[in-house]
Design a protein around this motif. Structure first.
Motif, mmCIF file in Angstrom:
data_model
loop_
_atom_site.group_PDB
_atom_site.id
_atom_site.type_symbol
_atom_site.label_atom_id
_atom_site.label_comp_id
_atom_site.label_asym_id
_atom_site.label_seq_id
_atom_site.Cartn_x
_atom_site.Cartn_y
_atom_site.Cartn_z
ATOM 1 N N ALA A 45 70.714 -11.397 89.378
ATOM 2 C CA ALA A 45 70.430 -12.787 89.744
ATOM 3 C C ALA A 45 69.551 -12.803 90.977
ATOM 4 O O ALA A 45 69.590 -11.886 91.803
ATOM 5 C CB ALA A 45 71.721 -13.530 90.022
ATOM 6 N N LYS A 46 68.726 -13.829 91.094
ATOM 7 C CA LYS A 46 67.853 -13.909 92.245
ATOM 8 C C LYS A 46 67.744 -15.345 92.709
ATOM 9 O O LYS A 46 67.570 -16.248 91.898
ATOM 10 C CB LYS A 46 66.471 -13.381 91.880
ATOM 11 N N ILE A 47 67.871 -15.544 94.010
ATOM 12 C CA ILE A 47 67.677 -16.874 94.579
ATOM 13 C C ILE A 47 66.281 -16.925 95.167
ATOM 14 O O ILE A 47 65.909 -16.085 95.984
ATOM 15 C CB ILE A 47 68.725 -17.155 95.669
ATOM 16 N N VAL A 48 65.512 -17.903 94.710
ATOM 17 C CA VAL A 48 64.138 -18.023 95.183
ATOM 18 C C VAL A 48 64.132 -18.831 96.467
ATOM 19 O O VAL A 48 64.622 -19.951 96.512
ATOM 20 C CB VAL A 48 63.260 -18.698 94.116
ATOM 21 N N THR A 49 63.578 -18.243 97.535
ATOM 22 C CA THR A 49 63.516 -18.957 98.817
ATOM 23 C C THR A 49 62.465 -20.058 98.729
ATOM 24 O O THR A 49 61.502 -19.946 97.973
ATOM 25 C CB THR A 49 63.149 -17.999 99.943
ATOM 26 N N PRO A 50 62.626 -21.137 99.529
ATOM 27 C CA PRO A 50 61.659 -22.231 99.490
ATOM 28 C C PRO A 50 60.248 -21.770 99.816
ATOM 29 O O PRO A 50 59.268 -22.263 99.276
ATOM 30 C CB PRO A 50 62.171 -23.199 100.557
ATOM 31 N N ARG A 51 60.150 -20.764 100.685
ATOM 32 C CA ARG A 51 58.850 -20.260 101.089
ATOM 33 C C ARG A 51 58.097 -19.649 99.913
ATOM 34 O O ARG A 51 56.910 -19.890 99.700
ATOM 35 C CB ARG A 51 59.086 -19.193 102.139
ATOM 36 N N GLU A 52 58.819 -18.830 99.138
ATOM 37 C CA GLU A 52 58.219 -18.207 97.965
ATOM 38 C C GLU A 52 57.873 -19.263 96.926
ATOM 39 O O GLU A 52 56.836 -19.201 96.272
ATOM 40 C CB GLU A 52 59.218 -17.192 97.400
ATOM 41 N N ILE A 111 54.469 -21.189 97.826
ATOM 42 C CA ILE A 111 53.190 -20.522 97.540
ATOM 43 C C ILE A 111 52.989 -20.418 96.040
ATOM 44 O O ILE A 111 51.870 -20.558 95.536
ATOM 45 C CB ILE A 111 53.112 -19.134 98.216
ATOM 46 N N LYS A 112 54.117 -20.250 95.296
ATOM 47 C CA LYS A 112 53.966 -20.162 93.840
ATOM 48 C C LYS A 112 53.547 -21.499 93.259
ATOM 49 O O LYS A 112 52.754 -21.546 92.321
ATOM 50 C CB LYS A 112 55.254 -19.673 93.217
ATOM 51 N N ALA A 113 54.060 -22.597 93.827
ATOM 52 C CA ALA A 113 53.629 -23.920 93.350
ATOM 53 C C ALA A 113 52.139 -24.097 93.584
ATOM 54 O O ALA A 113 51.402 -24.563 92.711
ATOM 55 C CB ALA A 113 54.421 -25.001 94.070
ATOM 56 N N ILE A 125 52.019 -13.224 90.453
ATOM 57 C CA ILE A 125 52.858 -12.041 90.251
ATOM 58 C C ILE A 125 53.100 -11.351 91.592
ATOM 59 O O ILE A 125 54.203 -10.913 91.887
ATOM 60 C CB ILE A 125 52.197 -11.074 89.260
ATOM 61 N N GLY A 126 52.045 -11.268 92.412
ATOM 62 C CA GLY A 126 52.128 -10.452 93.625
ATOM 63 C C GLY A 126 52.964 -11.057 94.726
ATOM 64 O O GLY A 126 53.388 -10.349 95.629
ATOM 65 N N THR A 127 53.219 -12.381 94.690
ATOM 66 C CA THR A 127 53.974 -12.980 95.780
ATOM 67 C C THR A 127 55.471 -13.008 95.510
ATOM 68 O O THR A 127 56.193 -13.700 96.200
ATOM 69 C CB THR A 127 53.482 -14.421 96.037
ATOM 70 N N THR A 128 55.923 -12.233 94.515
ATOM 71 C CA THR A 128 57.362 -12.166 94.268
ATOM 72 C C THR A 128 58.018 -11.290 95.338
ATOM 73 O O THR A 128 57.570 -10.185 95.603
ATOM 74 C CB THR A 128 57.627 -11.571 92.884
ATOM 75 N N VAL A 129 59.067 -11.803 95.954
ATOM 76 C CA VAL A 129 59.732 -11.078 97.032
ATOM 77 C C VAL A 129 60.889 -10.267 96.460
ATOM 78 O O VAL A 129 61.586 -10.721 95.552
ATOM 79 C CB VAL A 129 60.238 -12.074 98.098
ATOM 80 N N ASP A 165 60.939 -7.309 94.794
ATOM 81 C CA ASP A 165 60.778 -6.643 93.512
ATOM 82 C C ASP A 165 59.542 -5.757 93.606
ATOM 83 O O ASP A 165 58.416 -6.239 93.578
ATOM 84 C CB ASP A 165 60.619 -7.695 92.397
ATOM 85 N N ASP A 166 59.760 -4.438 93.743
ATOM 86 C CA ASP A 166 58.620 -3.545 93.921
ATOM 87 C C ASP A 166 57.779 -3.425 92.662
ATOM 88 O O ASP A 166 56.563 -3.253 92.734
ATOM 89 C CB ASP A 166 59.123 -2.154 94.335
ATOM 90 N N PHE A 167 58.441 -3.540 91.520
ATOM 91 C CA PHE A 167 57.690 -3.425 90.271
ATOM 92 C C PHE A 167 56.708 -4.583 90.119
ATOM 93 O O PHE A 167 55.649 -4.432 89.512
ATOM 94 C CB PHE A 167 58.652 -3.376 89.085
ATOM 95 N N ALA A 168 57.043 -5.750 90.708
ATOM 96 C CA ALA A 168 56.117 -6.885 90.650
ATOM 97 C C ALA A 168 54.818 -6.541 91.365
ATOM 98 O O ALA A 168 53.730 -6.865 90.887
ATOM 99 C CB ALA A 168 56.756 -8.114 91.276
ATOM 100 N N LEU A 169 54.940 -5.846 92.514
ATOM 101 C CA LEU A 169 53.728 -5.460 93.245
ATOM 102 C C LEU A 169 52.900 -4.485 92.419
ATOM 103 O O LEU A 169 51.677 -4.573 92.377
ATOM 104 C CB LEU A 169 54.113 -4.819 94.574
ATOM 105 N N GLU A 170 53.589 -3.564 91.760
ATOM 106 C CA GLU A 170 52.889 -2.595 90.908
ATOM 107 C C GLU A 170 52.103 -3.330 89.818
ATOM 108 O O GLU A 170 50.934 -3.058 89.572
ATOM 109 C CB GLU A 170 53.939 -1.675 90.292
ATOM 110 N N CYS A 171 52.782 -4.292 89.167
ATOM 111 C CA CYS A 171 52.126 -5.064 88.103
ATOM 112 C C CYS A 171 50.968 -5.867 88.658
ATOM 113 O O CYS A 171 49.897 -5.933 88.049
ATOM 114 C CB CYS A 171 53.121 -6.012 87.445
ATOM 115 N N ALA A 172 51.175 -6.487 89.835
ATOM 116 C CA ALA A 172 50.113 -7.309 90.416
ATOM 117 C C ALA A 172 48.910 -6.456 90.746
ATOM 118 O O ALA A 172 47.766 -6.867 90.526
ATOM 119 C CB ALA A 172 50.629 -7.998 91.674
ATOM 120 N N PHE A 173 49.150 -5.251 91.237
ATOM 121 C CA PHE A 173 48.031 -4.371 91.563
ATOM 122 C C PHE A 173 47.220 -4.038 90.320
ATOM 123 O O PHE A 173 45.991 -4.111 90.323
ATOM 124 C CB PHE A 173 48.559 -3.097 92.225
ATOM 125 N N HIS A 174 47.922 -3.713 89.239
ATOM 126 C CA HIS A 174 47.168 -3.343 88.045
ATOM 127 C C HIS A 174 46.511 -4.552 87.386
ATOM 128 O O HIS A 174 45.438 -4.425 86.801
ATOM 129 C CB HIS A 174 48.075 -2.590 87.074
#
Lengths: 223, 225, 167
Positions: A58-65, A68-70, A107-111, A113-122
């Protein structure tokens, strides 16, 4: 006659003349209607269930994240509105670049989750590499026909431009495949898109798929 | 002498054939390299070579229009490269393992950056446009690089909103061209001077500000004068 | 290992993000290799044509590669655009020079090399006026790029605590 039906309105902005026709209006309506869903939904806890190893994450999305996603989802939607209505080949490629860029940011602004950064990079690498076929295709279309405007390209006789135009179209198709992640790359990207962990995940799916349906119309416009 | 020919001259057409081949060859070499090596840093640098192929294809058309299309192509590549490389850094870096260094305490480091920044900013204002914004922004970035003088983040925050303001000015100039074509001079000055100068300059300075965080500084050791 | 297991293992190896880049590069390399074997056609009638390279420089024009005629604020220059009917003030930006540039053009023979950095000229006409939407978009792309860049820096590369440290 436009392949997308009757043209309702044109917006003359110098050499770039966006237009709204029947098919484009339908696509635009779907886009805006679906964008309303994440705006109206207020959920901010996301649960992922892994069936192979029984595991619940489970993950709680912070208002800050969320903020930027909005913003990036809004940019992505505006870019696809531009993609759908534009009347110029080079302008189309630029709108597509904006779309790819904001999707990469989503994708890259997900806090957390390291795999998200990997995906965003590619995904960012894909967008960077896709600029060669996109801009190269637009350049070859310009060189072989002397114009970039879709309204003028439509009037050319079938077979004008010859091999150069055909090759330009092939390059452009490859660019759209890479930038929007459709066709064979969609199966791969779906895994990256899932990494957004939030209500804006399907904004990406929608914008990329509608982009491709618009590109089909452009392909049928070209001689 | 004829200023603008009716058709594209023969020489440009001959150069076009070579330029298309060069662009495609650059793309082929770069993509082959990306295929061969899976190292993410190598892939990131080779995408720049792919960009060169794209720019060569755009430039091959050889008209004024082609020269103008190069600019968006270049900027798109730059912006994407920056965001992607920052994602790579965030993936592989640990904030606790930043390198540490002790700054030199020299008189020239305190005085020269300010003088250089003022000089470059004035020259940038004189040039205006993209080049002017780049020159002025380089001055601001250099000022921020010299870490002894670096202001705190809260004091520099206004620059970000300033760049948003510049973007808005530019859009106003662009719409003025079509809403009131008679005021084209005002629109040109808004877009050229106001828009771009304010837009490019603060962005480069923000870039310089963020770059300062790559190195951890023991700035507290330097006495304030 | 059964056939279906091998197939699913193959699919799993393909769905990694770095394989996606490899597959895309393979596609592009094939397309580029096919493209290298053909000749290309050029349509001689283009928008915004420019004279032969070095022609204006050799004739000693002070605005050398970017001289497209016209007198600043009196007569518009030549801009062969796509839709002249949508551009009522076409050509005026092409002929415009700032007072400083006019002074420079009188006293120097190499003013044309700096004309791209002053308001006015054919490039500004295309960038701001006739194809202005491209440039607005380009700056928006840069904007989004900077937003992502600075957000990732502030939230991930440098954490909030590091950012707020006393200096």
């Amino acid at each position: 006659m436009y392949p997308s039906g009757e043209v309702f309105t044109v917006i003359p902005l110098g050499d770039i003349v966006p237009y709204l026709s029947t098919v484009n209006a339908v696509i635009l309506g779907v886009l805006i209607a679906v964008l309303l869903l994440p705006i109206l939904s207020r959920t901010d806890i996301y649960v992922e269930v892994d069936h192979r190893r029984p595991k619940i994450k489970a993950k709680i999305v912070t208002p800050r994240e969320d903020r930027i996603k909005a913003a990036l989802a809004l940019t992505s939607t505006l870019a696809s509105v531009g993609v759908v209505t534009t009347g110029d080949v080079f302008n189309f490629t630029l709108f597509l670049s904006l779309l790819g860029m904001s999707n990469m940011g989503l994708i890259g602004t997900t806090v957390g989750d390291d795999f998200a950064l990997e995906c965003a990079f590619h995904y960012g690498l894909m967008c960077l590499i896709a600029s060669l076929p996109l801009f190269g295709g637009a350049a070859l279309i310009l060189a072989s026909t002397g114009t970039l405007s879709l309204h003028e390209l439509m009037k050319l006789p079938r077979g004008a431009g010859g091999w150069t135009l055909t090759y330009g179209k092939a390059l452009l198709t490859a660019g759209v495949l890479g930038e929007a992640g459709v066709g064979p790359f969609y199966a791969v990207k779906v895994d990256s898109f899932r990494r957004i962990w939030g209500r804006y995940a399907f904004v990406i799916h929608l914008t990329t798929l509608l982009t491709f349906s618009r590109f089909m119309e452009i392909l049928s416009l070209l001689p | 002498m004829q200023l603008v020919p009716a058709t594209v001259p023969e020489l440009t057409v001959r150069m076009y054939h070579a330029a298309v081949a060069v662009g495609l060859a650059a793309g082929l070499i770069a993509t082959a390299d990306i295929l061969a090596d899976r190292n993410p840093l190598n892939r990131l640098t080779m995408t720049d070579a792919v960009e060169i192929g794209a720019l060569a294809l755009l430039a091959s058309v050889g008209t004024d229009l082609a020269e103008c299309l190069i600019l968006p192509g270049l900027v798109v590549g730059l912006a994407e490269l920056m965001a992607t490389s920052e994602v790579l850094i965030a993936r592989h870096s640990d904030p606790r393992s930043l390198p540490r260094f002790d700054p030199l305490d020299m008189e020239v480091l305190r005085t020269a950056p300010t003088a250089l920044m003022i000089g470059l900013a004035l020259y940038g204002v004189l040039l205006t446009g993209f080049t002017g914004g780049a020159v002025a922004g380089t001055g601001a970035a250099f000022y921020l690089f010299s870490r002894v003088n670096r202001p705190r983040y809260e004091e520099w925050r206004g620059m970000e909103s300033l760049s948003g303001l510049g973007w808005a000015l530019w859009v106003i100039g662009f719409s003025l061209f079509f809403l009131h074509p008679r005021y084209w001079l005002l629109a040109l000055l808004l877009a050229g001077t106001g828009g771009i100068l304010v837009k490019v300059g603060p962005k480069l300075s923000l870039f310089g500000y963020v770059m300062g965080y790559d190195v951890r500084v023991g700035a507290g050791d330097v006495p304030e004068r | 290992m059964s056939a279906s297991e091998g197939f699913s293992r193959l699919l799993l190896s393909v769905r990694r993000p770095e394989s996606m880049v490899s597959a895309y590069c393979l596609l592009l390399a094939v397309i580029a290799a096919v493209g290298l074997t053909h000749g290309y056609h050029y349509h001689r009638k283009q928008l915004y044509p420019r004279p032969e390279p070095q022609l204006q420089v050799k004739s000693g024009d002070p605005l050398a590669p970017y001289d497209r005629g016209g007198i600043p604020l009196r007569r518009p220059g030549i801009a062969v655009s796509q839709y002249p009917q949508f551009e009522p003030s076409r050509g005026w930006v092409t002929s415009y020079l700032t007072p400083f540039t006019r002074w420079l053009a009188r006293h120097s023979r190499h003013c044309g090399t700096t004309i791209v950095s002053h308001p006015g000229g054919i490039l500004d006409e295309i960038l701001y006026y006739t194809r202005g939407l491209d440039t607005v978009l380009e700056s928006s792309i840069m904007f989004v790029g900077f937003v992502i860049f600075s957000w990732v820096v502030r939230m991930k590369t440098v954490t909030e605590r590091e950012m707020g440290r006393r200096e």
